[in-house]
Design an enzyme around this catalytic site. Structure first.
Site, PDB file in Angstrom:
ATOM      1  CB  CYS A  65      78.115 -66.077 100.652  1.00 15.93           C
ATOM      2  SG  CYS A  65      77.280 -65.066 101.877  1.00 15.93           S
ATOM      3  CG  HIS A 108      74.689 -65.790  97.509  1.00 20.11           C
ATOM      4  ND1 HIS A 108      75.146 -67.060  97.735  1.00 20.11           N
ATOM      5  CD2 HIS A 108      74.467 -65.250  98.724  1.00 20.11           C
ATOM      6  CE1 HIS A 108      75.191 -67.293  99.040  1.00 20.11           C
ATOM      7  NE2 HIS A 108      74.786 -66.208  99.661  1.00 20.11           N
ATOM      8  CD  GLU A 134      75.135 -68.263  94.368  1.00 20.52           C
ATOM      9  OE1 GLU A 134      76.061 -67.458  94.173  1.00 20.52           O
ATOM     10  OE2 GLU A 134      74.859 -68.716  95.500  1.00 20.52           O
TER      11      GLU A 134
HETATM   12  N1  GLN Z   1      77.013 -67.775 107.389  1.00 14.35           N
HETATM   13  C1  GLN Z   1      77.599 -66.668 106.717  1.00 14.35           C
HETATM   14  C2  GLN Z   1      76.937 -65.356 107.100  1.00 14.35           C
HETATM   15  O1  GLN Z   1      75.860 -65.328 107.604  1.00 14.35           O
HETATM   16  C3  GLN Z   1      77.580 -66.872 105.222  1.00 14.35           C
HETATM   17  C4  GLN Z   1      76.196 -66.910 104.643  1.00 14.35           C
HETATM   18  C5  GLN Z   1      76.151 -67.471 103.251  1.00 14.35           C
HETATM   19  O2  GLN Z   1      77.063 -68.146 102.811  1.00 14.35           O
HETATM   20  N2  GLN Z   1      75.060 -67.232 102.545  1.00 14.35           N
HETATM   21  O3  GLN Z   1      77.509 -64.317 106.888  1.00 14.35           O
END
Ligand code: GLN
Length: 536
Positions: free
Chosen positions: A383, A509, A511
Site C-alpha cells: 500500500c 494488503h 498480509e
Molecule cells: N495513505 C495511503 C492511502 O490512503 C496508503 C494507505 C495504506 O497504506 N493503507 O492511499
C-alpha cells in the site's frame, strides 16, 4: 441443530491472549466437524477502529467486505482458516448509533430509550446475525476488554439475558484470566482470578470454564484451588502456560483436552477425530534450526509492533515455506531522515515497507525504497509501501524532483499518486476509503504473476490514493512494470522493477490473506529472493 455459543470473557488484565485462545478453540471445534463462526464485541465508543490511531489500537484488520475490524479477527481467520464478514465485529459505538438513529426517526413512539432493554436488545440482535448469516453450529464470541470495565457491562448483561433465551445448555462462559507470579518467592497467585470471577458473578454470570494463563507451569493443586474458590468443576480449570510459538496454542489446548471439554459441556459429540498433524508439522518446522534472513521493516508505528500484526505473521508464514528464520529489524522511517537506523537497513537481506497514513516519516520510507532499488535488495511494498516506491522512481529515475503523493503535498507539480475521482468529494473519514476485496489481473511473465501462478487474484484494500495514470507511460519506458491491474485496466494494483532481483509492491494488503498453511505468494517471493541474496 440449535446454535451453541461459547462466550469468552477476560479477567485480571488485558493482553493475556484471549483472542488467540478463542481462535485456537475455534480451530479445535472445526477440526471435530462443526461449522464454526466467530464474533468479537468491542466495548469502545468508536464506530470501528478505522479512524483510530495504530498506537491506540494496533492494526486495523480488513475483511473481504471491507469491514475495518479489530486485529483479533486476524487471529480468527488465521487459526480457523475462515473468511469473516462485517457481522463478526461490532462496537458499542455501532450499537448506540443504530439506536439513536431509530430514536431520531421516531421509531420508539415516544418511549424512553434505556440500556436495558434497548441497548441490550440491539446487542443480542447483532449476535443473532452471525448464526443466521453463516449457518454456524457453534458461535465463538469474544467480549473485548476486561470484566469490571464500565464499558463492557451492557455486553455482559446482554449475554446473561441471551443465556436464558437460548437455554443454559446451549452456551458456555469461558473466562480467560491471568495468574501473576510474585517475584521474590516465585509464587503463583490466584487471588486476582478469584476477584475477577467474583466481579463476573456479581452481574449474574458464573463461568463454566476458566482458562488460567500464566508464564509458569500451573500445578493441579492450584487449579483445584481456583475451582473451589470460583465455583467451577475441577476439570474445568485449564492451566495455560505462555507458548513460545504462537501456532502451538491449539496443540497445547488440544493436549489439555479443551476440545472435548467444550463439546461435553455443550452436550455435543465430535463428528470426527481432529487432525492436528498439519499444526504439529508447522510447529516442528518453526522449531527447526534454520538459516536466518534479516528483514528490515520500515514503518511509521514500529514502537507498537501490534500495528503490523498481520505483516509480521505473513513474514513468519513465508519464512516457514522458505525454511528460513525471519529476523525482523524494526526501523522507524522518521529515523532514517535523521541519519539513524541505517545500520539495520544495511545488514538487511530484504526491505519491507508496510502501509501508513499521513506525511510523518514518509520521506524516510522513500529513502528506504531508493536504497532497496539502488542496491538491488529484495523489496516488498504494501500500500503506502508501493506508493513510496513509485515516488522514489519518479524522483530519481524519471528525474521529476517534485514528484509526490497529493496526500503529502497537495500542490505538487507531479502528483504521481493521487486521489481517485470518487474520493474527491468525500469529507467523512470513517469507512470511506477503497476497502475490501477487489480483483486484480496479473500480467503474464511478471514476477508477480510467477509468484501467484494464477491469472487473477482478489485482494483486500484499504486506501484513498492511487497511482496516477498520466504517468504510466513514462514509468513503463524507464523499466517499471505494471504487473497487476484492475480488470478494466484503469487501476494499478501491483508494480515491479525489471532490472532488480525482486522489487514488487502492491496497492492492496496481501498480509491479510496469508495463512500459516497458505503463505502469501508475494511474501514467499520476497523471502525466496532474500535467501538467494544471502546465499550469494
Ligand atoms: N495513505 C495511503 C492511502 O490512503 C496508503 C494507505 C495504506 O497504506 N493503507 O492511499
Amino acid at each position: 441443530m440449535t446454535t451453541k455459543y461459547l462466550f469468552f470473557t477476560g479477567g485480571v488484565v488485558s493482553s493475556v491472549g484471549k483472542g488467540v485462545t478463542a481462535a485456537a478453540t475455534g480451530l479445535l471445534l472445526k477440526e471435530r466437524g462443526f461449522k464454526v463462526a466467530v464474533q468479537k464485541l468491542d466495548p469502545y465508543i468508536n464506530v470501528d477502529p478505522g479512524t483510530m490511531s495504530p498506537y491506540q489500537h494496533g492494526e486495523v484488520y480488513v475483511l473481504d467486505d471491507g469491514a475495518e475490524t479489530d486485529l483479533d479477527l486476524g487471529h480468527y481467520e488465521r487459526f480457523v482458516d475462515i473468511r469473516l464478514s462485517r457481522v463478526s465485529n461490532f462496537t458499542t459505538g455501532q450499537v448506540y448509533a443504530e439506536i439513536i438513529s431509530k430514536e431520531r426517526r421516531g421509531d420508539y413512539l415516544g418511549g424512553t430509550i434505556q440500556v436495558i432493554p434497548h441497548i441490550t436488545n440491539e446487542i443480542k440482535r447483532r449476535i443473532g446475525l452471525v448464526a443466521k448469516e453463516t449457518g454456524a453450529e457453534i458461535v465463538i464470541l469474544e467480549v473485548g476488554g476486561t470484566v469490571g470495565d464500565i464499558e463492557s457491562q451492557p455486553f455482559l448483561e446482554a449475554l446473561r439475558q441471551l443465556r436464558n433465551e437460548v437455554g443454559r445448555e446451549n452456551c458456555l462462559f469461558v473466562h480467560v484470566t491471568w495468574l501473576p507470579t510474585i517475584g521474590a518467592t516465585g509464587e503463583i497467585k490466584t487471588k486476582p482470578t478469584q476477584h475477577s470471577v467474583a466481579a463476573l458473578r456479581s452481574i449474574g454470570i458464573s463461568p463454566n470454564v476458566i482458562i488460567a494463563r500464566a508464564d509458569q507451569n500451573v500445578d493441579k493443586g492450584l487449579c483445584e484451588k481456583i475451582a473451589l474458590f470460583c465455583d467451577v468443576e475441577k476439570d474445568s480449570v485449564i492451566p495455560m502456560k505462555t507458548a513460545d510459538v504462537l501456532y502451538e496454542v491449539p496443540l497445547l489446548l488440544e493436549k489439555l483436552g479443551v476440545g472435548e471439554l467444550m463439546l461435553n459441556k455443550l452436550g455435543l459429540k465430535a463428528m470426527r477425530k481432529p487432525n492436528m498433524r498439519p499444526w504439529k508439522k508447522l510447529v516442528e518446522e518453526v522449531r527447526k534450526p534454520k538459516p536466518t534472513v534479516n528483514v528490515a521493516l520500515v514503518g511509521k508505528y514500529v514502537e507498537l509492533q501490534d500495528a503490523y500484526m498481520s505483516v509480521r505473521e505473513a513474514l513468519k508464514h513465508a519464512g516457514i515455506a522458505n525454511s528460513v528464520e525471519v529476523e525482523i529489524g524494526w526501523v522507524h522511517s522518521a529515523d532514517l531522515e535523521k541519519d539513524k537506523g541505517w545500520d539495520v537497513i544495511k545488514k538487511a537481506d530484504a526491505i519491507l515497507v508496510p502501509g501508513g497514513f499521513g506525511s510523518r516519516g514518509v520521506e524516510g520510507k522513500i529513502m528506504a525504497a531508493r536504497y532497496a532499488r539502488e542496491n538491488k535488495i529484495p523489496y516488498l511494498g504494501l500500500c503506502l509501501g508501493m506508493q513510496v516506491m513509485c515516488i522514489d522512481f519518479a524522483r530519481h529515475v524519471l528525474e521529476l524532483e517534485e514528484a509526490n503523493s497529493s496526500e503529502f503535498d497537495r500542490s505538487t507539480e507531479h502528483p504521481i499518486i493521487d486521489l481517485m475521482l470518487d474520493q474527491r468529494s468525500i469529507t467523512d473519514m470513517g469507512g470511506t476509503m477503497r476497502l475490501g476485496l477487489y480483483p486484480c489481473l496479473l500480467q503474464k511473465g511478471t514476477k508477480a504473476a510467477n509468484a501467484y501462478a494464477v491469472p487473477r487474484v482478489d485482494e483486500r484494500h484499504r486506501h484513498r490514493f492511487e497511482f496516477n495514470n498520466a504517468y504510466r507511460d513514462s514509468f513503463a519506458e524507464h523499466g517499471m512494470v505494471f504487473s497487476g491491474l484492475s480488470p478494466d485496466g484503469k487501476l494499478v494494483e501491483i508494480v515491479e522493477l525489471t532490472d532488480h532481483p525482486y522489487m514488487v509492491a502492491s496497492q492492496f494488503h496481501p498480509e491479510f490473506l496469508s495463512r500459516p498453511m497458505k503463505p502469501h505468494p508475494l511474501f514467499v517471493g520476497l523471502l525466496k529472493a532474500a535467501k538467494e541474496r544471502r546465499r550469494k
